[in-house]
Design a protein around this motif. Structure first.
Motif, PDB file in Angstrom:
ATOM      1  N   SER A  79      48.493  27.940  41.264  1.00 56.61           N
ATOM      2  CA  SER A  79      48.373  26.552  41.702  1.00 56.61           C
ATOM      3  C   SER A  79      48.652  26.440  43.207  1.00 56.61           C
ATOM      4  CB  SER A  79      49.346  25.669  40.930  1.00 56.61           C
ATOM      5  OG  SER A  79      50.677  26.099  41.165  1.00 56.61           O
ATOM      6  N   GLY A  80      48.409  25.280  43.740  1.00 59.19           N
ATOM      7  CA  GLY A  80      48.669  25.054  45.164  1.00 59.19           C
ATOM      8  C   GLY A  80      47.578  25.637  46.038  1.00 59.19           C
ATOM      9  N   GLU A  81      47.870  25.720  47.327  1.00 53.30           N
ATOM     10  CA  GLU A  81      46.889  26.195  48.297  1.00 53.30           C
ATOM     11  C   GLU A  81      47.537  27.230  49.206  1.00 53.30           C
ATOM     12  OE1 GLU A  81      44.483  23.953  51.750  1.00 53.30           O
ATOM     13  OE2 GLU A  81      43.915  23.310  49.723  1.00 53.30           O
ATOM     14  N   GLY A  82      46.847  28.353  49.398  1.00 57.04           N
ATOM     15  CA  GLY A  82      47.356  29.408  50.261  1.00 57.04           C
ATOM     16  C   GLY A  82      47.170  29.066  51.730  1.00 57.04           C
ATOM     17  N   LEU A  83      47.591  29.981  52.601  1.00 52.73           N
ATOM     18  CA  LEU A  83      47.457  29.759  54.033  1.00 52.73           C
ATOM     19  C   LEU A  83      45.991  29.584  54.404  1.00 52.73           C
ATOM     20  CD1 LEU A  83      49.936  32.372  55.578  1.00 52.73           C
ATOM     21  CD2 LEU A  83      50.261  29.901  55.355  1.00 52.73           C
ATOM     22  N   PRO A  84      45.685  28.630  55.266  1.00 53.79           N
ATOM     23  CA  PRO A  84      44.289  28.444  55.681  1.00 53.79           C
ATOM     24  C   PRO A  84      43.844  29.576  56.587  1.00 53.79           C
ATOM     25  CG  PRO A  84      45.727  27.072  57.008  1.00 53.79           C
ATOM     26  CD  PRO A  84      46.606  27.700  55.960  1.00 53.79           C
ATOM     27  N   TYR A  85      42.561  29.860  56.568  1.00 55.49           N
ATOM     28  CA  TYR A  85      41.969  30.832  57.487  1.00 55.49           C
ATOM     29  C   TYR A  85      40.888  30.087  58.254  1.00 55.49           C
ATOM     30  CZ  TYR A  85      40.110  35.383  59.037  1.00 55.49           C
ATOM     31  OH  TYR A  85      39.680  36.466  59.783  1.00 55.49           O
ATOM     32  N   THR A  86      41.342  29.255  59.188  1.00 56.25           N
ATOM     33  CA  THR A  86      40.441  28.350  59.888  1.00 56.25           C
ATOM     34  C   THR A  86      40.667  28.431  61.389  1.00 56.25           C
ATOM     35  OG1 THR A  86      42.016  26.518  59.622  1.00 56.25           O
ATOM     36  CG2 THR A  86      40.309  26.744  57.944  1.00 56.25           C
ATOM     37  N   TYR A 136      35.658  42.482  36.846  1.00 55.93           N
ATOM     38  CA  TYR A 136      37.095  42.410  37.179  1.00 55.93           C
ATOM     39  C   TYR A 136      37.224  42.113  38.663  1.00 55.93           C
ATOM     40  CZ  TYR A 136      36.381  47.191  38.889  1.00 55.93           C
ATOM     41  OH  TYR A 136      35.918  48.299  39.551  1.00 55.93           O
ATOM     42  N   ASP A 137      38.319  41.503  39.020  1.00 60.19           N
ATOM     43  CA  ASP A 137      38.539  41.081  40.409  1.00 60.19           C
ATOM     44  C   ASP A 137      39.409  42.092  41.140  1.00 60.19           C
ATOM     45  OD1 ASP A 137      37.138  38.643  40.091  1.00 60.19           O
ATOM     46  OD2 ASP A 137      38.867  37.802  39.060  1.00 60.19           O
ATOM     47  N   LYS A 138      38.984  42.420  42.343  1.00 61.96           N
ATOM     48  CA  LYS A 138      39.750  43.385  43.151  1.00 61.96           C
ATOM     49  C   LYS A 138      40.666  42.654  44.120  1.00 61.96           C
ATOM     50  CE  LYS A 138      36.469  47.200  42.942  1.00 61.96           C
ATOM     51  NZ  LYS A 138      35.727  48.215  43.718  1.00 61.96           N
ATOM     52  N   VAL A 144      33.682  31.837  37.215  1.00 64.25           N
ATOM     53  CA  VAL A 144      34.008  32.027  38.628  1.00 64.25           C
ATOM     54  C   VAL A 144      35.528  32.042  38.749  1.00 64.25           C
ATOM     55  CG1 VAL A 144      33.781  31.091  40.959  1.00 64.25           C
ATOM     56  CG2 VAL A 144      31.886  30.878  39.330  1.00 64.25           C
ATOM     57  N   THR A 145      36.069  33.043  39.421  1.00 62.37           N
ATOM     58  CA  THR A 145      37.520  33.190  39.481  1.00 62.37           C
ATOM     59  C   THR A 145      38.006  33.265  40.923  1.00 62.37           C
ATOM     60  OG1 THR A 145      37.321  35.605  39.357  1.00 62.37           O
ATOM     61  CG2 THR A 145      37.581  34.417  37.281  1.00 62.37           C
ATOM     62  N   LEU A 146      39.212  32.770  41.140  1.00 64.04           N
ATOM     63  CA  LEU A 146      39.887  32.928  42.429  1.00 64.04           C
ATOM     64  C   LEU A 146      41.384  32.971  42.194  1.00 64.04           C
ATOM     65  CD1 LEU A 146      40.024  29.530  44.255  1.00 64.04           C
ATOM     66  CD2 LEU A 146      38.432  29.807  42.381  1.00 64.04           C
ATOM     67  N   ARG A 147      42.063  33.719  43.058  1.00 68.22           N
ATOM     68  CA  ARG A 147      43.514  33.845  42.898  1.00 68.22           C
ATOM     69  C   ARG A 147      44.212  32.529  43.196  1.00 68.22           C
ATOM     70  NH1 ARG A 147      42.096  38.779  45.324  1.00 68.22           N
ATOM     71  NH2 ARG A 147      42.641  40.617  44.081  1.00 68.22           N
ATOM     72  N   SER A 168      29.374  27.105  33.993  1.00 74.41           N
ATOM     73  CA  SER A 168      30.327  28.210  34.142  1.00 74.41           C
ATOM     74  C   SER A 168      31.700  27.658  34.485  1.00 74.41           C
ATOM     75  CB  SER A 168      29.861  29.160  35.243  1.00 74.41           C
ATOM     76  OG  SER A 168      28.567  29.655  34.977  1.00 74.41           O
ATOM     77  N   PRO A 169      32.747  28.163  33.828  1.00 72.57           N
ATOM     78  CA  PRO A 169      34.099  27.709  34.155  1.00 72.57           C
ATOM     79  C   PRO A 169      34.560  28.255  35.497  1.00 72.57           C
ATOM     80  CG  PRO A 169      34.181  29.453  32.515  1.00 72.57           C
ATOM     81  CD  PRO A 169      32.731  29.119  32.703  1.00 72.57           C
ATOM     82  N   VAL A 170      35.454  27.510  36.151  1.00 71.29           N
ATOM     83  CA  VAL A 170      36.094  27.942  37.393  1.00 71.29           C
ATOM     84  C   VAL A 170      37.566  28.154  37.085  1.00 71.29           C
ATOM     85  CG1 VAL A 170      36.697  27.327  39.758  1.00 71.29           C
ATOM     86  CG2 VAL A 170      34.435  26.728  38.848  1.00 71.29           C
ATOM     87  N   ASN A 171      38.044  29.389  37.188  1.00 70.40           N
ATOM     88  CA  ASN A 171      39.427  29.729  36.853  1.00 70.40           C
ATOM     89  C   ASN A 171      40.209  30.037  38.120  1.00 70.40           C
ATOM     90  OD1 ASN A 171      38.729  29.543  34.121  1.00 70.40           O
ATOM     91  ND2 ASN A 171      38.203  31.717  34.010  1.00 70.40           N
ATOM     92  N   ILE A 172      41.301  29.305  38.327  1.00 74.43           N
ATOM     93  CA  ILE A 172      42.159  29.500  39.496  1.00 74.43           C
ATOM     94  C   ILE A 172      43.505  30.011  38.997  1.00 74.43           C
ATOM     95  CG2 ILE A 172      43.183  28.427  41.526  1.00 74.43           C
ATOM     96  CD1 ILE A 172      41.014  26.266  41.362  1.00 74.43           C
ATOM     97  N   ALA A 173      43.893  31.215  39.422  1.00 75.78           N
ATOM     98  CA  ALA A 173      45.083  31.861  38.868  1.00 75.78           C
ATOM     99  C   ALA A 173      46.371  31.157  39.259  1.00 75.78           C
ATOM    100  CB  ALA A 173      45.121  33.327  39.305  1.00 75.78           C
TER     101      ALA A 173
END
Length: 296
Positions: free
Chosen positions: A243-250, A294-296, A178-181, A236-241
């Motif tokens: 570090s830190g946290e981006g702007l919230p969408y809340t 691949y991630d778009k 599982v991947t996330l930027r 399954s591994p979780v890969n985060i490209a």
């Protein structure tokens, strides 16, 4: 039985509406794009000359996400779709516009944005600017239109190649990481939870022209990734490209909560993800593994 028009019935939200209890509560009319092309003024005029409704759920839109087949003229086309519909508001009853948190401008998101934050910044992207222009019109127009601003929404039929929760589920089904930027916090709404909200707005008189359609709790992408992996029973591994946290969408839902009260209910996130995981497992043979490589 009220007669309700659903635009965009073949899209993600539209398909969920069509499979919900709303089809039994209302006479739901779902014209195809060939029958009703809202971007074409003449054909729209001709179609509405033959039809009248008690309410409209307006979900039709030219998609602007990163997997969309055509990103040309997003602002132009979606404005035409909106205003071609609005010019027939006298035949539509109340129009429930499926809006977006993009109205608040992705460059300047802040935690738990309130409806009044719209207009603090003018979105630079075409999608957000379209929501901004339509939202500003709805604030002052004479027509009976309500802007339902959805932030993150997930469920059956979304594009699993790019939509995070579905993407994570499908990757674990195929034993992929599982991947996330970057980690971010979202106001994720489970699609079935939208349906009682739509019914409330069809059957009640709202006090405002705009509402954040968001759950009480927010969720982080990293937390959701770990939740999906745990529900899968795999490692399954979780890969985060990054570090830190981006702007919230809340978004803050106090306005919606004040009017709907205890009738506003949300499926707990773990249960919602479990249900969606089960659905994807049942249709695994229909999924394209190559879309997940691949991630778009």
């Amino acid at each position: 039985m009220k007669k309700v028009l659903l635009t965009g019935g073949s899209g993600f939200i539209g398909r969920n509406v069509r499979e919900s209890f709303l089809t039994g509560r209302y006479q739901l009319i779902c014209p195809s794009h060939k029958e009703l092309d809202l971007s074409d003024t003449d054909s729209t005029d001709a179609w509405f000359s033959r039809h009248r409704f008690d309410a409209v759920i307006h979900a039709a839109v030219k998609p602007a996400h990163r997997n969309a087949p055509d990103l040309n003229d997003i602002f132009y086309t979606n404005n035409r779709i909106f205003f071609n519909l609005v010019r027939h508001a006298d035949r539509c009853g109340r129009i429930l516009n499926i809006g977006s948190g993009a109205i608040y401008d992705m460059r300047h998101y802040v935690p738990m944005m309130k409806e009044e934050y719209a207009g603090t910044h003018v979105p630079a992207d075409e999608h957000g600017y379209n929501k901004y222009v339509c939202g500003k019109y709805m604030e002052v127009c004479r027509e009976d239109i309500v802007d339902l601003r959805i932030f993150g929404i997930f469920g059956k039929y979304e594009d699993y190649a790019i939509r995070f929760i579905s993407n994570a589920i499908c990757k674990t089904l195929f034993d992929l990481p599982v991947t996330l930027r970057q980690d971010r916090r979202f106001s994720y709404l489970y699609a079935p939870d939208l349906m009682p909200i739509l019914a409330w707005f069809i059957e009640h008189e709202p006090r405002y022209r705009a509402y954040n359609i968001t759950p009480d709790e927010t969720a982080s992408l990293a937390g959701l990734a770990r939740m999906v992996v745990a529900l899968s029973g795999k490692e399954s591994p979780v890969n985060i490209a990054a570090s830190g946290e981006g702007l919230p969408y809340t978004g803050d839902n106090a306005r919606l909560r004040a009017e709907m009260g205890d009738s506003l209910r949300f499926t707990p996130m773990t249960e919602a993800v479990r249900q969606l995981y089960g659905w994807y497992a049942s249709v695994k043979s229909e999924l394209d593994r190559n879309c997940l490589l691949y991630d778009k």
